[in-house]
Design a protein around this motif. Structure first.
Motif, PDB file in Angstrom:
ATOM      1  N   ASN A 404       9.563 115.051 -27.307  1.00 19.59           N
ATOM      2  CA  ASN A 404       9.073 113.953 -26.482  1.00 19.59           C
ATOM      3  C   ASN A 404       7.831 113.407 -27.168  1.00 19.59           C
ATOM      4  N   GLY A 405       7.536 112.139 -26.932  1.00 18.62           N
ATOM      5  CA  GLY A 405       6.352 111.611 -27.596  1.00 18.62           C
ATOM      6  C   GLY A 405       5.995 110.216 -27.169  1.00 18.62           C
ATOM      7  N   ALA A 406       4.876 109.747 -27.718  1.00 21.20           N
ATOM      8  CA  ALA A 406       4.372 108.414 -27.414  1.00 21.20           C
ATOM      9  C   ALA A 406       3.676 107.862 -28.639  1.00 21.20           C
ATOM     10  N   PHE A 407       3.575 106.558 -28.683  1.00 18.72           N
ATOM     11  CA  PHE A 407       2.882 105.875 -29.775  1.00 18.72           C
ATOM     12  C   PHE A 407       2.239 104.618 -29.198  1.00 18.72           C
ATOM     13  N   GLY A 408       1.286 104.064 -29.924  1.00 11.92           N
ATOM     14  CA  GLY A 408       0.648 102.889 -29.368  1.00 11.92           C
ATOM     15  C   GLY A 408      -0.297 102.191 -30.319  1.00 11.92           C
ATOM     16  N   PHE A 409      -0.834 101.093 -29.813  1.00  9.81           N
ATOM     17  CA  PHE A 409      -1.783 100.247 -30.534  1.00  9.81           C
ATOM     18  C   PHE A 409      -2.941  99.932 -29.592  1.00  9.81           C
ATOM     19  N   GLN A 410      -4.139  99.922 -30.145  1.00  6.45           N
ATOM     20  CA  GLN A 410      -5.332  99.645 -29.342  1.00  6.45           C
ATOM     21  C   GLN A 410      -6.259  98.725 -30.121  1.00  6.45           C
ATOM     22  N   ALA A 411      -6.808  97.731 -29.418  1.00  4.87           N
ATOM     23  CA  ALA A 411      -7.769  96.809 -30.036  1.00  4.87           C
ATOM     24  C   ALA A 411      -8.922  96.594 -29.065  1.00  4.87           C
ATOM     25  N   LYS A 412     -10.127  96.571 -29.587  1.00  3.97           N
ATOM     26  CA  LYS A 412     -11.315  96.322 -28.760  1.00  3.97           C
ATOM     27  C   LYS A 412     -12.294  95.489 -29.573  1.00  3.97           C
ATOM     28  N   VAL A 413     -12.721  94.382 -29.006  1.00  3.75           N
ATOM     29  CA  VAL A 413     -13.688  93.497 -29.651  1.00  3.75           C
ATOM     30  C   VAL A 413     -14.773  93.177 -28.636  1.00  3.75           C
ATOM     31  N   ASP A 414     -16.027  93.358 -29.017  1.00  9.75           N
ATOM     32  CA  ASP A 414     -17.103  92.998 -28.088  1.00  9.75           C
ATOM     33  C   ASP A 414     -18.305  92.459 -28.834  1.00  9.75           C
ATOM     34  N   ASP A 415     -18.991  91.561 -28.162  1.00 12.79           N
ATOM     35  CA  ASP A 415     -20.234  90.965 -28.663  1.00 12.79           C
ATOM     36  C   ASP A 415     -21.402  91.555 -27.899  1.00 12.79           C
ATOM     37  N   PHE A 416     -22.402  92.017 -28.644  1.00 11.91           N
ATOM     38  CA  PHE A 416     -23.603  92.601 -28.044  1.00 11.91           C
ATOM     39  C   PHE A 416     -24.818  91.798 -28.488  1.00 11.91           C
ATOM     40  N   SER A 417     -25.724  91.547 -27.542  1.00 14.86           N
ATOM     41  CA  SER A 417     -26.970  90.876 -27.901  1.00 14.86           C
ATOM     42  C   SER A 417     -28.112  91.448 -27.080  1.00 14.86           C
ATOM     43  N   ALA A 418     -29.278  91.497 -27.675  1.00 16.00           N
ATOM     44  CA  ALA A 418     -30.503  91.918 -27.001  1.00 16.00           C
ATOM     45  C   ALA A 418     -31.602  90.967 -27.424  1.00 16.00           C
ATOM     46  N   VAL A 419     -32.255  90.352 -26.435  1.00 22.38           N
ATOM     47  CA  VAL A 419     -33.289  89.362 -26.708  1.00 22.38           C
ATOM     48  C   VAL A 419     -34.523  89.735 -25.904  1.00 22.38           C
ATOM     49  N   GLY A 420     -35.661  89.882 -26.588  1.00 24.13           N
ATOM     50  CA  GLY A 420     -36.897  90.188 -25.895  1.00 24.13           C
ATOM     51  C   GLY A 420     -37.786  91.100 -26.701  1.00 24.13           C
ATOM     52  N   GLU A 421     -38.865  91.541 -26.073  1.00 28.55           N
ATOM     53  CA  GLU A 421     -39.870  92.330 -26.770  1.00 28.55           C
ATOM     54  C   GLU A 421     -39.348  93.690 -27.203  1.00 28.55           C
ATOM     55  N   GLU A 422     -38.377  94.252 -26.474  1.00 29.01           N
ATOM     56  CA  GLU A 422     -37.897  95.594 -26.767  1.00 29.01           C
ATOM     57  C   GLU A 422     -36.451  95.580 -27.261  1.00 29.01           C
ATOM     58  N   ALA A 423     -36.076  94.515 -27.946  1.00 28.83           N
ATOM     59  CA  ALA A 423     -34.722  94.403 -28.494  1.00 28.83           C
ATOM     60  C   ALA A 423     -34.672  95.160 -29.816  1.00 28.83           C
ATOM     61  N   PHE A 424     -34.629  96.490 -29.726  1.00 30.70           N
ATOM     62  CA  PHE A 424     -34.684  97.306 -30.938  1.00 30.70           C
ATOM     63  C   PHE A 424     -33.342  97.347 -31.659  1.00 30.70           C
ATOM     64  N   ILE A 425     -32.259  96.902 -30.990  1.00 25.93           N
ATOM     65  CA  ILE A 425     -30.946  96.841 -31.627  1.00 25.93           C
ATOM     66  C   ILE A 425     -30.612  95.381 -31.901  1.00 25.93           C
ATOM     67  N   PRO A 426     -30.290  95.008 -33.116  1.00 25.23           N
ATOM     68  CA  PRO A 426     -29.963  93.605 -33.399  1.00 25.23           C
ATOM     69  C   PRO A 426     -28.621  93.208 -32.784  1.00 25.23           C
ATOM     70  N   SER A 427     -28.480  91.936 -32.480  1.00 22.61           N
ATOM     71  CA  SER A 427     -27.223  91.416 -31.939  1.00 22.61           C
ATOM     72  C   SER A 427     -26.115  91.586 -32.977  1.00 22.61           C
ATOM     73  N   SER A 428     -24.893  91.897 -32.480  1.00 24.29           N
ATOM     74  CA  SER A 428     -23.805  92.170 -33.420  1.00 24.29           C
ATOM     75  C   SER A 428     -22.464  92.022 -32.710  1.00 24.29           C
ATOM     76  N   GLU A 429     -21.411  91.944 -33.520  1.00 26.44           N
ATOM     77  CA  GLU A 429     -20.039  91.990 -33.026  1.00 26.44           C
ATOM     78  C   GLU A 429     -19.372  93.221 -33.618  1.00 26.44           C
ATOM     79  N   THR A 430     -18.685  93.974 -32.755  1.00 26.97           N
ATOM     80  CA  THR A 430     -17.971  95.169 -33.208  1.00 26.97           C
ATOM     81  C   THR A 430     -16.499  95.011 -32.868  1.00 26.97           C
ATOM     82  N   ALA A 431     -15.651  95.245 -33.860  1.00 29.07           N
ATOM     83  CA  ALA A 431     -14.201  95.150 -33.672  1.00 29.07           C
ATOM     84  C   ALA A 431     -13.570  96.472 -34.082  1.00 29.07           C
TER      85      ALA A 431
END
Length: 735
Positions: A404-431
């Motif tokens: 018995n078994g299974a198989f599959g495909f997964q995709a995830k894309v997200d945009d992240f941004s941080a704006v302000g005095e404590e934005a220690f992580i730069p804005s980026s897109e991760t796919a």
């Protein structure tokens, strides 16, 4: 089963034993047969799983429900909370947290930023959950490289998963909690007819700053501050007076800035046919909560900087500013709060036997739009945003011989941004894009299971000067489950897993006030890899049921934050303006994690009209930095616990305790953590009004000993203890 609990008094066990002597019970009638959907796409029964997994549902989930997901799950074996006050707490599994634990909502990404900082809350309402499933150990094969430490999947009421039994039904709950003047009201409705079903619900919960048994700061924090102030006495004689004022102003009895105000709502629609189903939902989640400990940090650094200015401008001006700062602190204007909002769309479709080769084909899709603003008084400091989608297609194939078994495909894309005095992580897109397959070879004695996953991860910063990074990760597993007897099972799972570093570990540079540090990433980091082994022994029937697990993980290039002293910082970066914060740099080292988990239930009475049992819990995790021969920080301490429960007629009564050991293996620069004991008790009375209407009256007491409790897993442990003695009383009805 729910086992938040602890070593219970001997008298309770003795009493239980006397009742057991009078009970009539067939030891073969009790079976451990929970159904879990997260751990495998084609194996549902817990006893048949290769991986160790638990489920929190029903009465146990309602009793454990808290404002954060981490606190709700903190009594499950191997699971603790990162605890940053009642508004923020992610599950910590076997010492892993952050981007090594995937938090799922209906099997898909939660689309929040809780993995970037412990003071960022998870955007999931635990009180709307029907089941919460936890996979302890690597689950990257099915859920991606960020699940290298485990998975938590919250299965809520939003997406109808089966035909409606009635045209209209619902559940209503309201309660009051004494420790923080907490008030909560929630309503969940569902119904349908024929092939159609619908759901809708809302919740509103408000709580004030909660009561604590003593001082907000730990004795070790006070001693450290006294030592720092003593070092500066020669530079400023007036500082001794400031220290005296500081001692007088220590927060006692109430944890300032620990309020929570949450509201949530959803609607869902579903269609069911003979050969499949389709369900969609839309939900909104919002939470305003205080972040305890931040005002202390800001006050400390502001005081230091203002002191230098006042030395130049005059002592009279310093006294005026000190008085103004103190007044602002009293009115909470220096406190940091988070204003969080998220909207989410989910879709789940399933086809049954679409072709001869497939038993089922499932499509899951989720869109998330998240934003939170960090407020300092009425001013907006930093704004974090994250939006994206995740798609998952899973096929379960028809049996091929004994496979018995299974198989599959997964995709995830997200945009992240941080704006302000404590934005220690730069804005980026991760796919992220991945394919996976898992096969099970059934045997007379049990089954073999094999799996593999290939995944690519691209991290693309908005600032082109930083350069983008791309990673290819491989995951593979081999396991078995063997029936040793009619009432016992042995399972073992060997996993090789790789994890790509995230944007924070690669590109962070700046003050991270959530952890009161200055964080520096390393853009040259490569993939993190681990080899892990889990071995579990399960008792599935008889007077004792449950699971005992041993685990071991060996990491290469494990990414953690390494402390840098002033000389290291100056040598690497010159004169770096860190605002007095400790500096940490993302560093790859060799590491080992290992430990044990015990989750057992002793059935005393198991009859149609009454039941009695005792649950026993034990877990322990050890984590070492092999490259520097030190301990890794914030690892859960040893925990022992038990819960006694008796149900008869309309009554259900329970009593429990949980002992957490002191931290005997502290990480570098980590203050001591004392042991503590948490006692609890609960009672429920059920009134059956008619065939459809049930009313439950309940009371739940937590930390009844009013113990000062500071989890070793918390960044905030020395500035904010857990709540003191509390009693929650409420009403729950189904109609």
């Amino acid at each position: 089963m729910r086992t938040t609990c602890a070593l219970f008094a001997t008298s309770v066990i003795t009493t239980a034993g006397s009742v057991y002597g009078q009970a009539s019970i067939d030891p073969e009638t009790v079976e451990l047969d929970a159904v879990l959907v997260t751990a495998s796409p084609f194996v549902e029964r817990k006893v048949e799983l290769v991986v160790p997994a638990t489920e929190l549902s029903g009465e146990a989930l309602r009793r454990a429900g808290e404002s954060s997901l981490g606190a709700t799950l903190s009594g499950e074996p191997g699971v603790h909370s990162s605890y940053y006050g009642p508004g923020a707490g992610r599950p910590v599994i076997r010492g892993f947290d952050g981007d090594r634990i995937r938090i799922l909502n209906q099997g898909m990404d939660s689309f929040d930023v809780s993995q970037t900082s412990p003071d960022h809350g998870v955007s999931i309402e635990p009180l709307f959950a029907e089941d919460i499933e936890v996979v302890r150990g690597p689950a990257s094969l099915l859920y991606g490289n960020a699940a290298i430490g485990g998975v938590v999947n919250v299965i809520g009421k939003e997406l109808p998963r089966e035909r409606a039994e009635l045209p209209f039904s619902g559940q209503f709950e309201t309660f009051y909690g004494s420790v923080s003047d907490e008030k909560s009201v929630g309503l969940a409705l569902q119904g349908g007819e024929g092939n159609f079903a619908w759901s809708a619900g809302f919740l509103d919960r408000q709580s004030n700053d909660f009561e604590i048994p003593g001082f907000a700061e730990s004795i070790y924090q006070m001693e450290a501050e006294e030592h720092d102030e003593h070092d500066h006495e020669d530079e400023d004689e007036h500082h001794e007076d400031e220290h005296d004022d500081h001692e007088e102003e220590e927060v006692f009895g109430v944890l300032e800035n620990s309020f929570v105000d949450t509201r949530s709502g959803y609607v869902g629609l579903a269609w069911f046919g003979d050969n499949g189903s389709l369900a969609v939902s839309y939900s909104e989640y919002g939470s305003d909560y205080g972040v305890p400990g931040h005002s202390h940090a800001h006050g400390h650094h502001d005081e230091h900087e203002e002191g230098e200015e006042h030395e130049e401008e005059g002592e009279h001006h310093e006294d005026e500013d000190e008085e103004e700062h103190h007044d602002e602190g009293e009115h909470g204007e220096e406190g940091v709060a988070i204003d969080l909002d998220q909207s989410r769309f989910s879709l789940r479709g399933e086809l049954l036997n679409p072709v001869d080769f497939l038993k089922s084909l499932e499509l899951d899709l989720a869109f998330g739009d998240y934003r939170h603003a960090e407020l300092e008084g009425d001013e907006v400091g930093t704004v974090f945003e994250r939006d994206g989608y995740e798609l998952r297609l899973t096929g379960v194939h028809s049996p091929v011989g004994d496979f018995n078994g299974a198989f599959g495909f997964q995709a995830k894309v997200d945009d992240f941004s941080a704006v302000g005095e404590e934005a220690f992580i730069p804005s980026s897109e991760t796919a992220q894009y991945g394919i996976f397959a898992v096969e099970r070879l059934n045997q007379e004695w049990g089954a073999w299971e094999f799996g593999a996953r290939l995944e690519t991860v691209d991290v693309d910063p908005v600032d082109a000067s930083l350069g983008d990074r791309s990673f290819d990760t491989v995951n593979a597993s081999a396991g078995l489950v063997s029936r040793l007897s009619e009432s016992s099972v042995l399972s073992a799972n060997l996993v090789y897993a790789e994890r790509a570093p995230n944007a924070s570990e690669l590109f962070a540079f700046g003050p991270h006030v959530g952890t009161q540090t200055f964080e520096i990433g390393d853009a040259t980091l490569g993939e993190e890899s681990s080899t892990s082994l889990d071995v579990s022994y399960r008792l599935t029937a008889g007077r004792v049921t449950g699971e005992v697990t041993a685990f071991y993980s060996d990491f290469s290039d494990y990414v953690y934050l390494q402390f840098l002293d002033h000389e290291d910082v100056e040598e690497m970066y010159g004169e770096l303006d860190t605002d007095g914060l400790d500096v940490f740099k993302a560093t790859a080292v060799d590491a080992k994690f290992y430990g044990f988990e015990v989750d057992l239930r002793y059935h005393i009475i198991d009859e149609a009209d009454r039941a009695m049992h005792v649950d026993f819990l034990y877990d322990q995790t050890r984590a070492t930095n092999e490259s520097f021969d030190t301990n890794l920080p914030r690892i859960p301490t040893r925990r022992v616990g038990a819960r006694y429960e008796y149900a008869f007629g309309p009554w259900l009564m329970g009593a429990e305790g949980r002992w957490n050991d002191s931290a005997s293996h502290r990480g570098p620069n980590q203050l001591p953590t004392d042991s503590y004991m948490l006692w609890g008790a609960d009672v429920r009375y059920r009134m059956v009004l008619n065939e459809r209407a049930i009313v439950d009256l309940f009371a739940i007491g937590t930390n009844l000993g009013d113990e000062e409790a500071r989890p070793n897993t918390s960044f905030l442990k020395d500035l904010a203890p857990m709540p003191g003695r509390s009693v929650r009383v409420g009403l729950r009805t189904s109609f």
